[in-house]
Design a protein around this motif. Structure first.
Motif, short mmCIF file in Angstrom:
data_model
loop_
_atom_site.label_atom_id
_atom_site.label_comp_id
_atom_site.label_asym_id
_atom_site.label_seq_id
_atom_site.Cartn_x
_atom_site.Cartn_y
_atom_site.Cartn_z
N THR A 1 0.47 -1.02 0.60
CA THR A 1 0.10 -0.23 -0.70
C THR A 1 0.75 1.40 0.59
O THR A 1 0.47 2.10 -0.50
CB THR A 1 -1.26 0.27 1.35
OG1 THR A 1 -1.35 -1.59 1.38
CG2 THR A 1 -2.03 0.89 1.53
N ARG B 1 -4.84 -8.31 8.98
CA ARG B 1 -4.69 -8.01 8.01
C ARG B 1 -4.34 -9.11 7.14
O ARG B 1 -4.38 -8.72 5.73
CB ARG B 1 -3.85 -7.32 7.95
CG ARG B 1 -3.86 -5.80 8.78
CD ARG B 1 -3.29 -4.27 7.97
NE ARG B 1 -3.12 -3.32 8.36
CZ ARG B 1 -2.35 -2.15 9.08
NH1 ARG B 1 -2.01 -2.40 8.00
NH2 ARG B 1 -2.83 -1.18 9.67
N GLY C 1 -1.96 3.26 12.17
CA GLY C 1 -2.37 4.20 11.66
C GLY C 1 -3.59 4.02 10.67
O GLY C 1 -2.71 2.66 10.07
N THR C 2 -4.28 4.96 9.67
CA THR C 2 -5.18 4.74 8.01
C THR C 2 -4.23 4.57 7.22
O THR C 2 -3.06 5.58 7.78
CB THR C 2 -5.68 5.79 7.98
OG1 THR C 2 -5.18 7.02 8.05
CG2 THR C 2 -6.74 5.96 9.09
N PRO C 3 -4.32 4.05 5.88
CA PRO C 3 -2.97 4.02 5.43
C PRO C 3 -2.46 5.82 5.69
O PRO C 3 -1.70 6.53 4.82
CB PRO C 3 -3.34 3.90 4.01
CG PRO C 3 -4.67 2.88 4.38
CD PRO C 3 -4.72 3.23 6.31
N ASP C 4 -3.41 7.09 5.20
CA ASP C 4 -3.14 8.39 5.11
C ASP C 4 -1.85 8.35 6.10
O ASP C 4 -1.03 9.29 5.98
CB ASP C 4 -4.53 9.09 4.48
CG ASP C 4 -5.05 8.90 3.25
OD1 ASP C 4 -4.11 8.30 2.43
OD2 ASP C 4 -6.30 9.51 2.90
N GLU C 5 -2.97 7.99 7.25
CA GLU C 5 -1.61 8.42 8.65
C GLU C 5 -0.67 7.91 8.38
O GLU C 5 0.43 8.62 8.02
CB GLU C 5 -1.86 8.31 9.65
CG GLU C 5 -3.99 9.15 9.94
CD GLU C 5 -4.01 8.02 11.16
OE1 GLU C 5 -5.55 8.97 11.32
OE2 GLU C 5 -4.22 6.72 11.27
#
Ligand code: T5A
Length: 202
Positions: free
Chosen positions: A20, A142, A183-187
């Protein structure tokens, strides 16, 4: 004279988010994105053999030698020419994975694994390795359904692999940075970009 590109590698256990994050960083840097095992036509064929050949019962040393055979071709055909031409390379896994999986995970002697890696890379090492670290329980979630021969190894194996990565990151603190990947992918992407910016100012 052309300035050599930067070589940045993502490492971590399965499901830690490398596939990712690597494309996000490559896009941000306009870098070549590649992966291991694989990255060239012949190395991708070796990847097939390594990951989808449960019926062949590969010995651990065979697995090691195939991993580094794929790397030797990847380095000579793609990574080194790209860096020499001045373009950055972002790679999903490199020698750190071999030390963690074949050394710590499979239990092959670490000195043999290191020598095999050096033979394949001719000394090429990442300028920066970003270790995506996840608590074991979250990584298992995951990872989801087991999909390849190495992922199918038991939880003990994956814990030894993570211990290997953490040991490497501690030992090579100037070239390895650990990112908490919960965290989230964006974080997580934001943390990664901040690390790169701090290191190089871009
Ligand atoms: N190997 C490799 C060796 O044994 N020795 C070696 O020398 C080398 C180079 C490669 C296998 O080969 C072994 C290691 C591996 O077992 P692979 O398919 O490339 O096989 O395996 P991975 O690299 O582990 O790929 P995965 O896809 O399994 O894991 P990733 O790339 O770490 O995770 P990713 O990004 O695919 O994410 C997994 C899931 O989590 C979600 C994603 O959407 C996806 O569903 N996710 C997140 N969810 C919540 N928050 C986030 N921040 C998330 N980031 C991703």
């Amino acid at each position: 004279m052309t300035t050599r590109g930067r070589f940045i590698v993502f490492e971590g256990g399965e499901g830690s988010g490398k596939s990712t994050q690597a494309p996000l960083l490559a896009e941000h840097l306009d870098a070549l994105l590649t992966r291991e095992p694989g990255g060239t036509a012949s190395a991708e064929r070796i990847r097939e053999l390594l990951l989808h050949s449960g019926d062949l019962h590969l010995a651990d040393r065979t697995e090691l030698l195939l991993m580094v055979a794929a790397r030797a071709q990847h380095v000579v055909e793609l990574i080194e020419p790209t860096l020499s031409a001045g373009r950055d390379v972002v790679c999903d896994r490199f020698s750190g994975s071999t030390i963690a999986y074949q050394g710590y995970g499979r239990g092959l002697p670490l000195e043999d694994v290191v020598v095999a890696c050096e033979l394949a890379t001719l000394g090429l090492a990442p300028d920066l390795t970003i270790l995506l670290d996840l608590p074991d329980s979250l990584a298992a979630t995951r990872r989801g359904t087991v999909s390849d021969r190495i992922e199918a190894a038991g939880d003990d194996f994956h814990q030894r692999v993570m211990e290997g990565f953490r040991t490497l990151a501690r030992a090579e603190g100037d070239r390895w940075i650990t990112v908490e990947a919960t965290g989230t992918p964006d974080e997580v992407a934001e943390l990664v970009r901040a690390i790169v910016a701090e290191r190089w100012g871009s």
